[in-house]
Design a protein around this motif. Sequence first.
Motif, mmCIF file in Angstrom:
data_model
loop_
_atom_site.group_PDB
_atom_site.id
_atom_site.type_symbol
_atom_site.label_atom_id
_atom_site.label_comp_id
_atom_site.label_asym_id
_atom_site.label_seq_id
_atom_site.Cartn_x
_atom_site.Cartn_y
_atom_site.Cartn_z
ATOM 1 N N ARG A 149 0.831 -1.217 0.000
ATOM 2 C CA ARG A 149 0.000 0.000 0.000
ATOM 3 C C ARG A 149 0.861 1.260 0.000
ATOM 4 N N ILE A 150 1.875 1.299 0.842
ATOM 5 C CA ILE A 150 2.727 2.482 0.908
ATOM 6 C C ILE A 150 3.546 2.621 -0.370
ATOM 7 N N SER A 151 4.046 1.530 -0.894
ATOM 8 C CA SER A 151 4.776 1.574 -2.164
ATOM 9 C C SER A 151 3.894 2.152 -3.271
ATOM 10 N N ASP A 152 2.647 1.708 -3.329
ATOM 11 C CA ASP A 152 1.694 2.216 -4.326
ATOM 12 C C ASP A 152 1.418 3.699 -4.109
ATOM 13 N N ARG A 153 1.193 4.076 -2.854
ATOM 14 C CA ARG A 153 0.886 5.476 -2.546
ATOM 15 C C ARG A 153 2.072 6.391 -2.834
ATOM 16 N N MET A 154 3.284 5.881 -2.663
ATOM 17 C CA MET A 154 4.472 6.677 -2.973
ATOM 18 C C MET A 154 4.533 6.981 -4.476
ATOM 19 N N GLN A 155 4.056 6.045 -5.289
ATOM 20 C CA GLN A 155 4.039 6.260 -6.737
ATOM 21 C C GLN A 155 2.907 7.187 -7.157
ATOM 22 N N GLN A 156 1.831 7.197 -6.384
ATOM 23 C CA GLN A 156 0.656 7.992 -6.740
ATOM 24 C C GLN A 156 0.706 9.421 -6.211
ATOM 25 N N LYS A 157 1.312 9.607 -5.032
ATOM 26 C CA LYS A 157 1.290 10.930 -4.403
ATOM 27 C C LYS A 157 2.701 11.386 -4.065
ATOM 28 N N GLN A 158 3.114 12.467 -4.687
ATOM 29 C CA GLN A 158 4.446 13.022 -4.449
ATOM 30 C C GLN A 158 4.651 13.342 -2.972
ATOM 31 N N GLU A 159 3.609 13.801 -2.308
ATOM 32 C CA GLU A 159 3.698 14.170 -0.897
ATOM 33 C C GLU A 159 4.074 12.967 -0.023
ATOM 34 N N ILE A 160 3.478 11.833 -0.299
ATOM 35 C CA ILE A 160 3.791 10.609 0.447
ATOM 36 C C ILE A 160 5.223 10.174 0.140
ATOM 37 N N TYR A 161 5.589 10.215 -1.135
ATOM 38 C CA TYR A 161 6.954 9.846 -1.529
ATOM 39 C C TYR A 161 7.972 10.723 -0.795
ATOM 40 N N ASN A 162 7.752 12.039 -0.820
ATOM 41 C CA ASN A 162 8.687 12.966 -0.175
ATOM 42 C C ASN A 162 8.788 12.689 1.319
ATOM 43 N N TYR A 163 7.655 12.430 1.953
ATOM 44 C CA TYR A 163 7.648 12.192 3.397
ATOM 45 C C TYR A 163 8.425 10.926 3.749
ATOM 46 N N VAL A 164 8.190 9.848 3.018
ATOM 47 C CA VAL A 164 8.879 8.583 3.288
ATOM 48 C C VAL A 164 10.384 8.740 3.039
ATOM 49 N N MET A 165 10.744 9.464 1.979
ATOM 50 C CA MET A 165 12.163 9.681 1.693
ATOM 51 C C MET A 165 12.816 10.525 2.798
ATOM 52 N N GLU A 166 12.100 11.531 3.283
ATOM 53 C CA GLU A 166 12.619 12.367 4.372
ATOM 54 C C GLU A 166 12.843 11.531 5.636
ATOM 55 N N LEU A 167 11.878 10.681 5.955
ATOM 56 C CA LEU A 167 12.026 9.797 7.122
ATOM 57 C C LEU A 167 13.208 8.851 6.945
ATOM 58 N N THR A 168 13.367 8.328 5.738
ATOM 59 C CA THR A 168 14.468 7.405 5.464
ATOM 60 C C THR A 168 15.809 8.085 5.714
ATOM 61 N N VAL A 169 15.957 9.301 5.212
ATOM 62 C CA VAL A 169 17.202 10.050 5.404
ATOM 63 C C VAL A 169 17.440 10.303 6.893
ATOM 64 N N ARG A 170 16.398 10.729 7.591
ATOM 65 C CA ARG A 170 16.534 11.003 9.036
ATOM 66 C C ARG A 170 16.933 9.753 9.809
ATOM 67 N N LEU A 171 16.323 8.636 9.471
ATOM 68 C CA LEU A 171 16.648 7.382 10.162
ATOM 69 C C LEU A 171 18.079 6.951 9.881
ATOM 70 N N LYS A 172 18.513 7.093 8.647
ATOM 71 C CA LYS A 172 19.897 6.727 8.306
ATOM 72 C C LYS A 172 20.885 7.639 9.032
ATOM 73 N N GLN A 173 20.555 8.929 9.141
ATOM 74 C CA GLN A 173 21.423 9.868 9.842
ATOM 75 C C GLN A 173 21.510 9.536 11.334
ATOM 76 N N SER A 174 20.372 9.165 11.912
ATOM 77 C CA SER A 174 20.364 8.867 13.347
ATOM 78 C C SER A 174 21.116 7.566 13.639
ATOM 79 N N ASN A 175 21.195 6.674 12.665
ATOM 80 C CA ASN A 175 21.946 5.429 12.834
ATOM 81 C C ASN A 175 23.454 5.652 12.794
ATOM 82 N N THR A 176 23.888 6.707 12.125
ATOM 83 C CA THR A 176 25.327 6.949 12.002
ATOM 84 C C THR A 176 25.855 7.852 13.103
ATOM 85 N N ASN A 177 24.967 8.496 13.839
ATOM 86 C CA ASN A 177 25.395 9.399 14.927
ATOM 87 C C ASN A 177 25.529 8.659 16.233
#
Length: 92
Positions: free
Chosen positions: A64-92
């Motif tokens: 569902r989220i994969s589909d929504r990321m393809q359909q709505k730019q807002e969802i895609y941007n949000y998930v990508m932002e979370l991904t970056v934040r999570l990766k950053q918090s793992n390296t700190n």
Amino acid sequence: SRGLGDVYKRQFEDLVGKSRTKNVAVPRQIAMYLAREMTSMSLMDIGQVFGGRDHTTVMHACTRISDRMQQKQEIYNYVMELTVRLKQSNTN
């Protein structure tokens, strides 16, 4: 105006709880999707973390989220932002 991030900020208890309301269900699905994408956890293990849910529920959330990321730019941007934040918090 409130951004998407503000709308989706929920307590951990809400994400792993039983509520099925949209304001909890969508962030929960995103969290399941991120757990699947960013960890080596099995679908069963992710389901257990999220309130003892079945592995098929986790599969549905990821699809569902994969589909929504393809359909709505807002969802895609949000998930990508979370991904970056999570990766950053793992390296700190």
